[in-house]
Write a protein that holds these residues in place. Structure first.
Motif, PDB file in Angstrom:
ATOM      1  N   LEU A 155       0.824  -1.205   0.000  1.00 40.98           N
ATOM      2  CA  LEU A 155       0.000   0.000   0.000  1.00 40.98           C
ATOM      3  C   LEU A 155       0.860   1.257   0.000  1.00 40.98           C
ATOM      4  CD1 LEU A 155      -2.778  -1.242   2.412  1.00 40.98           C
ATOM      5  CD2 LEU A 155      -3.097  -0.613   0.017  1.00 40.98           C
ATOM      6  N   TYR A 181       1.837   1.717  -3.491  1.00 45.28           N
ATOM      7  CA  TYR A 181       0.727   2.227  -4.305  1.00 45.28           C
ATOM      8  C   TYR A 181       0.538   3.726  -4.099  1.00 45.28           C
ATOM      9  CZ  TYR A 181      -3.771   2.340  -6.663  1.00 45.28           C
ATOM     10  OH  TYR A 181      -4.802   2.623  -7.534  1.00 45.28           O
ATOM     11  N   CYS A 182       0.803   4.220  -2.886  1.00 45.93           N
ATOM     12  CA  CYS A 182       0.746   5.669  -2.650  1.00 45.93           C
ATOM     13  C   CYS A 182       1.733   6.413  -3.541  1.00 45.93           C
ATOM     14  CB  CYS A 182       1.064   5.979  -1.183  1.00 45.93           C
ATOM     15  SG  CYS A 182      -0.240   5.581  -0.013  1.00 45.93           S
ATOM     16  N   PRO A 235      -2.624   8.400  -7.623  1.00 44.76           N
ATOM     17  CA  PRO A 235      -1.587   8.391  -6.584  1.00 44.76           C
ATOM     18  C   PRO A 235      -0.198   8.734  -7.102  1.00 44.76           C
ATOM     19  CG  PRO A 235      -3.034   6.489  -6.334  1.00 44.76           C
ATOM     20  CD  PRO A 235      -3.414   7.155  -7.629  1.00 44.76           C
ATOM     21  N   ILE A 281      -7.304   5.924  -0.932  1.00 42.17           N
ATOM     22  CA  ILE A 281      -7.086   4.505  -1.199  1.00 42.17           C
ATOM     23  C   ILE A 281      -7.881   3.666  -0.209  1.00 42.17           C
ATOM     24  CG2 ILE A 281      -5.344   2.677  -1.303  1.00 42.17           C
ATOM     25  CD1 ILE A 281      -3.322   4.886  -2.102  1.00 42.17           C
ATOM     26  N   THR A 301     -11.636   3.795  -1.125  1.00 46.37           N
ATOM     27  CA  THR A 301     -11.947   2.916  -2.246  1.00 46.37           C
ATOM     28  C   THR A 301     -11.882   1.453  -1.828  1.00 46.37           C
ATOM     29  OG1 THR A 301     -11.042   4.556  -3.763  1.00 46.37           O
ATOM     30  CG2 THR A 301     -11.394   2.359  -4.638  1.00 46.37           C
ATOM     31  N   SER A 302     -10.916   1.092  -1.002  1.00 51.02           N
ATOM     32  CA  SER A 302     -10.796  -0.283  -0.527  1.00 51.02           C
ATOM     33  C   SER A 302     -12.056  -0.711   0.220  1.00 51.02           C
ATOM     34  CB  SER A 302      -9.581  -0.428   0.392  1.00 51.02           C
ATOM     35  OG  SER A 302      -8.380  -0.189  -0.303  1.00 51.02           O
ATOM     36  N   TRP A 354      -9.203  -5.527  -2.861  1.00 54.61           N
ATOM     37  CA  TRP A 354      -8.975  -5.313  -4.295  1.00 54.61           C
ATOM     38  C   TRP A 354      -8.987  -6.626  -5.071  1.00 54.61           C
ATOM     39  CZ3 TRP A 354      -8.404  -0.405  -6.392  1.00 54.61           C
ATOM     40  CH2 TRP A 354      -8.333   0.631  -5.475  1.00 54.61           C
TER      41      TRP A 354
END
Length: 281
Positions: A6, A9-10, A123, A166, A169-170, A277
């Motif tokens: 994660l 992903y940021c 992101p 994030i 959305t998760s 996800w």
């Protein structure tokens, strides 16, 4: 591991060309040290290519996206930072929203456009505008080591904000789920003075919600867990957010676990967020 995934992903978002540059044992520092050693790294050049493809040079949207990229979210502050006129700013924000470069958010149960917030949608582009674009001259002079230190100095604060959309959305990928009451959508809540400010608000209706199914707080710390004090602070604002009541659930999201007495209805960590996800309906 999920927490590092994660974090990555940021920084990288969903660009496959960037994702494959992250090696199995990379940490944030190790990855940045390698990728910022060359000005031709995908981490460096992809942002320039995206913006060049979408926005004309020396245009109002270019100035506006640079201002939002520094972390400014309010219309007036973006106006001052970008240097464009009020009318041009409104048009530029509309263009950027249409291209899905900028998101416009309203607080839960709010209808005051003056409380709108603007953020970079992707992101990677958010990270690039904040850390890479201002430091391109240093990277081109092969002083990526200095840029790495600047990023690491601001990484914790930046990541704390970058993880919020994030996480929302998760959780939306998990819904509907009886654990979260009747929630189908996720928002946030804030006032003009940011007192209170709530990271997560779950609700059944997308527009004109009738009630808040849950309130949530995100604590994305490297070492400290979601504490009893964090849980108490979240419980304390329950009476200050519109459309809430005693039945409104409390949700905690933590990068590093939870204290036994946090007194939350739902606890979510990196593994649950990442799994959302892969198992999304």
């Amino acid at each position: 591991d999920p927490a590092t995934a994660l974090d990555a992903y940021c920084m990288l978002g969903g660009f496959p060309q960037l994702a494959v540059t992250w090696r199995a044992k990379d940490t944030v520092r190790r990855y940045l040290t390698r990728e910022l050693s060359e000005a031709t790294s995908p981490l460096v050049v992809s942002g320039e290519r995206v913006i060049a493809a979408e926005l004309p040079p020396h245009s109002a949207p270019r100035a506006v996206i640079a201002a939002v990229g520094t972390g400014e979210t309010e219309f007036t502050k973006i106006l001052h930072r970008s240097g464009v006129g009020r009318t041009s700013l409104s048009a530029a924000l509309g263009t950027l929203a249409q291209k899905r470069i900028v998101n416009r958010q309203m607080p839960f149960a709010g209808n005051q456009t003056k409380l709108s917030r603007y953020t970079i949608a992707d992101p990677y582009l958010r990270f690039w505008l904040r850390f890479i674009a201002p430091n391109l001259p240093l990277i081109e002079r092969r002083r990526g080591d200095l840029v790495v230190e600047r990023i690491m100095d601001g990484w914790s604060t930046f990541r704390g904000h970058a993880i919020e959309p994030i996480v929302r959305t998760s959780i939306e990928h998990m819904l509907p789920d009886e654990r979260f009451g009747d929630a189908n959508f996720i928002s946030a809540y804030w006032t003009r003075t940011n007192d209170p400010e709530v990271d997560l608000v779950g609700h059944a209706e997308n527009r004109r919600p009738k009630s808040a199914a849950f309130l949530g707080s995100i604590k994305w710390r490297d070492t400290a867990p979601f504490s009893r004090q964090d849980g108490a602070a979240l419980a304390a604002v329950r009476t200050r957010v519109p459309l809430t009541g005693n039945a409104t659930l409390l949700v905690g999201v933590s990068r590093n676990g939870f204290s036994p007495n946090a007194r939350l209805d739902i606890e979510l960590g990196p593994e649950q967020l990442l799994n959302a996800w892969s198992t999304r309906r």
